[in-house]
Design a protein around this motif. Structure first.
Motif, short mmCIF file in Angstrom:
data_model
loop_
_atom_site.label_atom_id
_atom_site.label_comp_id
_atom_site.label_asym_id
_atom_site.label_seq_id
_atom_site.Cartn_x
_atom_site.Cartn_y
_atom_site.Cartn_z
N ARG A 51 2.90 6.38 -4.46
CA ARG A 51 3.17 5.27 -3.53
C ARG A 51 2.63 5.43 -2.16
NH1 ARG A 51 7.48 2.94 -5.48
NH2 ARG A 51 8.82 3.98 -7.19
N LEU A 52 2.29 6.42 -1.54
CA LEU A 52 1.25 6.71 -0.54
C LEU A 52 -0.11 6.54 -0.80
CD1 LEU A 52 3.13 9.97 0.99
CD2 LEU A 52 3.40 7.36 1.63
N TRP A 53 -0.46 6.98 -1.93
CA TRP A 53 -2.02 6.87 -2.19
C TRP A 53 -2.20 5.26 -2.47
CZ3 TRP A 53 -1.19 10.67 -7.02
CH2 TRP A 53 -1.06 12.08 -6.59
N LYS A 54 -1.31 4.69 -2.99
CA LYS A 54 -1.59 2.93 -3.22
C LYS A 54 -1.65 2.36 -1.84
CE LYS A 54 0.15 3.28 -7.88
NZ LYS A 54 1.42 2.92 -8.84
N ARG A 55 -0.80 2.69 -0.89
CA ARG A 55 -0.68 2.21 0.25
C ARG A 55 -1.98 2.33 1.07
NH1 ARG A 55 4.05 -0.21 2.13
NH2 ARG A 55 5.79 0.28 0.64
N GLN A 56 -2.49 3.64 1.00
CA GLN A 56 -3.83 3.94 1.68
C GLN A 56 -4.78 3.40 0.95
OE1 GLN A 56 -3.89 5.78 4.15
NE2 GLN A 56 -6.23 6.01 4.49
N ALA A 57 -4.87 3.10 -0.25
CA ALA A 57 -6.06 2.30 -1.10
C ALA A 57 -6.00 0.98 -0.32
CB ALA A 57 -5.84 2.07 -2.40
N ILE A 58 -4.52 0.48 -0.05
CA ILE A 58 -4.63 -0.95 0.23
C ILE A 58 -5.22 -1.06 1.90
CG2 ILE A 58 -2.91 -2.88 0.77
CD1 ILE A 58 -1.51 -2.05 -1.65
N ASN A 59 -4.97 0.06 2.58
CA ASN A 59 -5.30 0.00 3.97
C ASN A 59 -6.96 -0.06 3.92
OD1 ASN A 59 -2.89 -0.06 4.83
ND2 ASN A 59 -2.78 2.19 5.06
N ILE A 60 -7.33 0.83 3.12
CA ILE A 60 -8.95 0.94 3.15
C ILE A 60 -9.54 -0.57 2.55
CG2 ILE A 60 -10.88 2.04 1.71
CD1 ILE A 60 -8.91 4.71 1.76
N ALA A 61 -9.03 -1.17 1.64
CA ALA A 61 -9.38 -2.47 1.21
C ALA A 61 -9.34 -3.70 2.52
CB ALA A 61 -8.32 -3.08 0.08
N ASN A 62 -8.73 -3.44 3.39
CA ASN A 62 -8.93 -4.30 4.64
C ASN A 62 -8.40 -5.51 4.36
OD1 ASN A 62 -8.92 -4.97 7.33
ND2 ASN A 62 -10.95 -5.13 7.17
N ILE A 63 -7.32 -5.75 3.67
CA ILE A 63 -7.01 -7.15 2.89
C ILE A 63 -6.37 -8.17 4.19
CG2 ILE A 63 -5.23 -8.36 1.58
CD1 ILE A 63 -5.51 -5.83 -0.23
#
Length: 253
Positions: A51-63
């Motif tokens: 869950r933390l990994w996925k949130r970090q990926a979304i942060n990196i995506a800068n949506i």
């Protein structure tokens, strides 16, 4: 990666070599088998870290609000649920998976969570995306690229469908760089994980395949190279949890 030799057109399925044409069906069977216990097993396997990994990926995506996003290998919709809230009612998130059982489970979860109106669902193979050029602001894929038969083809398709200025985000298991922990990590992957799969999901073989597929996937630099070969630019990666997973990002200009 599939061979270019037509007489020996094989690829890896875990540690096995199989005809390239068969891999998608074999992977499909794995995920049909585990769909019912997929979310529970993710929590158990990663001790909730996914869950933390996925949130970090979304942060990196800068949506940003109003964007159009394609989430490949969307599975049960963890990334899509978070991204749908970020893009807002003017945006759109398309959940795509080659596996109907997983996509149906993702649809049910999003409906239960009240995520409706700005999401759509498409059954599609990542190597043959049914979308026009320059259509999405972001393409994401979490823990799915290693199951694709021709990763280079899928990455080229991802680049094709993003707009100039958009980016591709790949969250995937990678190469542990804390080498003293490697024996413990191997023990967990090849002994504990299949037994956990047997106890919880009544399916040791599928989780043995998942562990093997992680080892056969390119490491951080290898995947970065594949993304660059697909035409993505400014490619970089961010190691998480000692390199157990990494988030890769590449742009189209």
């Amino acid at each position: 990666m599939a061979s270019n030799d037509k007489q020996s057109d094989t690829t890896h399925f875990g540690f096995q070599q199989v005809p390239a044409a068969e891999k998608a069906a074999r992977v499909g069977q794995v995920f049909r088998s585990v769909a019912g216990k997929y979310d529970l097993m993710n929590d158990l396997m990663s001790m909730g870290l996914h869950r933390l990994w996925k949130r970090q990926a979304i942060n990196i995506a800068n949506i940003r609000r109003g964007q159009r996003i394609l989430d490949l290998a969307s599975g049960t919709g963890d990334l899509a649920r978070l991204m749908a809230r970020k893009v807002g009612p003017q945006g759109k998130v398309i959940l795509s998976d080659i596996n109907e059982a997983m996509l149906n489970r993702g649809r049910a979860r999003l409906v239960d969570d009240g995520v409706v109106g700005n999401v759509d669902f498409v059954i599609a193979n990542a190597e043959y995306l049914p979308f026009p050029d320059n259509y999405f602001d972001r393409v994401t894929i979490a823990f799915g690229l290693r199951n694709v038969t021709r990763k280079e083809v899928a990455l080229a398709e991802m680049r094709r469908v993003i707009k100039p200025g958009g980016c591709v985000i790949v969250l995937e298991f990678s190469q542990l760089y804390l080498k003293p922990l490697q024996p413990l990590y191997d023990l967990y992957s090849f002994q504990v994980l299949p037994r956990m799969g047997q106890l919880v999901a009544d399916d040791a073989d599928s989780y043995r395949y998942l562990a093997e597929s992680i080892r056969m996937h390119p490491d951080q630099e290898g995947l970065k190279g594949l993304m660059e070969e697909a035409g993505l630019e400014d490619c970089e990666y961010f190691n998480l949890s000692g390199g157990v997973v990494a988030v890769h990002r590449g742009y189209k200009y």
